[in-house]
Write a protein that holds these residues in place. Sequence first.
Motif, PDB file in Angstrom:
ATOM      1  N   MET A   1      20.479  58.289  53.262  1.00  0.00           N
ATOM      2  CA  MET A   1      21.623  58.215  51.355  1.00  0.00           C
ATOM      3  C   MET A   1      22.402  59.134  51.329  1.00  0.00           C
ATOM      4  SD  MET A   1      20.061  55.119  50.300  1.00  0.00           S
ATOM      5  CE  MET A   1      18.210  54.065  51.030  1.00  0.00           C
ATOM      6  N   THR A   2      23.338  58.677  50.533  1.00  0.00           N
ATOM      7  CA  THR A   2      24.660  58.947  50.026  1.00  0.00           C
ATOM      8  C   THR A   2      24.536  59.290  48.391  1.00  0.00           C
ATOM      9  OG1 THR A   2      26.142  58.639  51.649  1.00  0.00           O
ATOM     10  CG2 THR A   2      27.057  59.512  49.919  1.00  0.00           C
ATOM     11  N   VAL A   3      24.897  60.566  47.362  1.00  0.00           N
ATOM     12  CA  VAL A   3      24.937  60.385  46.259  1.00  0.00           C
ATOM     13  C   VAL A   3      26.070  60.829  45.930  1.00  0.00           C
ATOM     14  CG1 VAL A   3      24.559  61.015  43.978  1.00  0.00           C
ATOM     15  CG2 VAL A   3      22.464  60.132  45.682  1.00  0.00           C
ATOM     16  N   PHE A   4      27.552  60.437  44.846  1.00  0.00           N
ATOM     17  CA  PHE A   4      28.688  60.769  44.903  1.00  0.00           C
ATOM     18  C   PHE A   4      28.119  61.387  43.597  1.00  0.00           C
ATOM     19  CE2 PHE A   4      31.056  57.261  46.934  1.00  0.00           C
ATOM     20  CZ  PHE A   4      31.228  58.032  47.965  1.00  0.00           C
ATOM     21  N   TYR A   5      28.990  62.762  43.705  1.00  0.00           N
ATOM     22  CA  TYR A   5      28.775  64.206  42.853  1.00  0.00           C
ATOM     23  C   TYR A   5      29.789  64.231  41.561  1.00  0.00           C
ATOM     24  CZ  TYR A   5      24.298  64.582  44.672  1.00  0.00           C
ATOM     25  OH  TYR A   5      22.628  64.674  45.178  1.00  0.00           O
ATOM     26  N   CYS A   6      30.015  65.146  40.448  1.00  0.00           N
ATOM     27  CA  CYS A   6      31.553  65.414  40.481  1.00  0.00           C
ATOM     28  C   CYS A   6      31.768  66.505  40.862  1.00  0.00           C
ATOM     29  CB  CYS A   6      31.140  65.846  38.946  1.00  0.00           C
ATOM     30  SG  CYS A   6      31.811  66.214  37.987  1.00  0.00           S
ATOM     31  N   ALA A   7      32.875  66.041  41.279  1.00  0.00           N
ATOM     32  CA  ALA A   7      33.276  68.131  41.449  1.00  0.00           C
ATOM     33  C   ALA A   7      33.283  69.418  40.771  1.00  0.00           C
ATOM     34  CB  ALA A   7      34.500  67.808  42.445  1.00  0.00           C
ATOM     35  N   LYS A   8      33.323  68.819  39.472  1.00  0.00           N
ATOM     36  CA  LYS A   8      33.464  70.533  38.460  1.00  0.00           C
ATOM     37  C   LYS A   8      32.293  70.323  38.084  1.00  0.00           C
ATOM     38  CE  LYS A   8      35.493  71.503  34.085  1.00  0.00           C
ATOM     39  NZ  LYS A   8      36.529  71.358  33.707  1.00  0.00           N
ATOM     40  N   CYS A   9      31.283  69.571  37.573  1.00  0.00           N
ATOM     41  CA  CYS A   9      29.872  69.652  37.225  1.00  0.00           C
ATOM     42  C   CYS A   9      28.699  70.228  37.934  1.00  0.00           C
ATOM     43  CB  CYS A   9      29.472  69.148  35.785  1.00  0.00           C
ATOM     44  SG  CYS A   9      29.946  67.634  35.991  1.00  0.00           S
ATOM     45  N   GLY A  10      29.062  69.096  39.003  1.00  0.00           N
ATOM     46  CA  GLY A  10      27.464  68.400  40.065  1.00  0.00           C
ATOM     47  C   GLY A  10      26.469  67.479  39.367  1.00  0.00           C
ATOM     48  N   THR A  11      27.155  66.982  38.455  1.00  0.00           N
ATOM     49  CA  THR A  11      26.135  65.995  38.113  1.00  0.00           C
ATOM     50  C   THR A  11      26.765  64.818  38.588  1.00  0.00           C
ATOM     51  OG1 THR A  11      26.939  66.763  35.745  1.00  0.00           O
ATOM     52  CG2 THR A  11      26.001  64.149  35.923  1.00  0.00           C
ATOM     53  N   ASP A  12      24.913  63.713  39.146  1.00  0.00           N
ATOM     54  CA  ASP A  12      25.030  62.449  39.746  1.00  0.00           C
ATOM     55  C   ASP A  12      25.897  61.305  39.309  1.00  0.00           C
ATOM     56  OD1 ASP A  12      23.354  64.332  41.251  1.00  0.00           O
ATOM     57  OD2 ASP A  12      22.053  62.324  40.854  1.00  0.00           O
ATOM     58  N   LEU A  13      27.022  61.165  39.751  1.00  0.00           N
ATOM     59  CA  LEU A  13      27.669  60.193  39.361  1.00  0.00           C
ATOM     60  C   LEU A  13      27.301  58.792  40.024  1.00  0.00           C
ATOM     61  CD1 LEU A  13      31.523  61.047  40.069  1.00  0.00           C
ATOM     62  CD2 LEU A  13      30.008  61.332  38.087  1.00  0.00           C
ATOM     63  N   THR A  14      26.154  58.615  41.258  1.00  0.00           N
ATOM     64  CA  THR A  14      26.113  57.277  41.922  1.00  0.00           C
ATOM     65  C   THR A  14      24.385  57.692  41.813  1.00  0.00           C
ATOM     66  OG1 THR A  14      26.357  58.029  43.506  1.00  0.00           O
ATOM     67  CG2 THR A  14      28.398  56.398  42.615  1.00  0.00           C
TER      68      THR A  14
END
Length: 55
Positions: A1-14
């Motif tokens: 599976m894939t999860v998209f993260y914020c490039a700046k802070c690393g927070t999960d976006l999805t």
Amino acid sequence: MTVFYCAKCGTDLTGDLVGLPAVPDVDDPDQGRDEKTGRARSTVPRGRYAIDPTP
């Protein structure tokens, strides 16, 4: 599976996403268009993602 993260802070976006082999075709881009915003409906189902090879 894939999860998209914020490039700046690393927070999960999805949440977990499943990749599609291609971007789904759109029969009629105006069908299902939001009347208030004018936005077209999504062609990618919830929980999935697709990468357009020709951006």
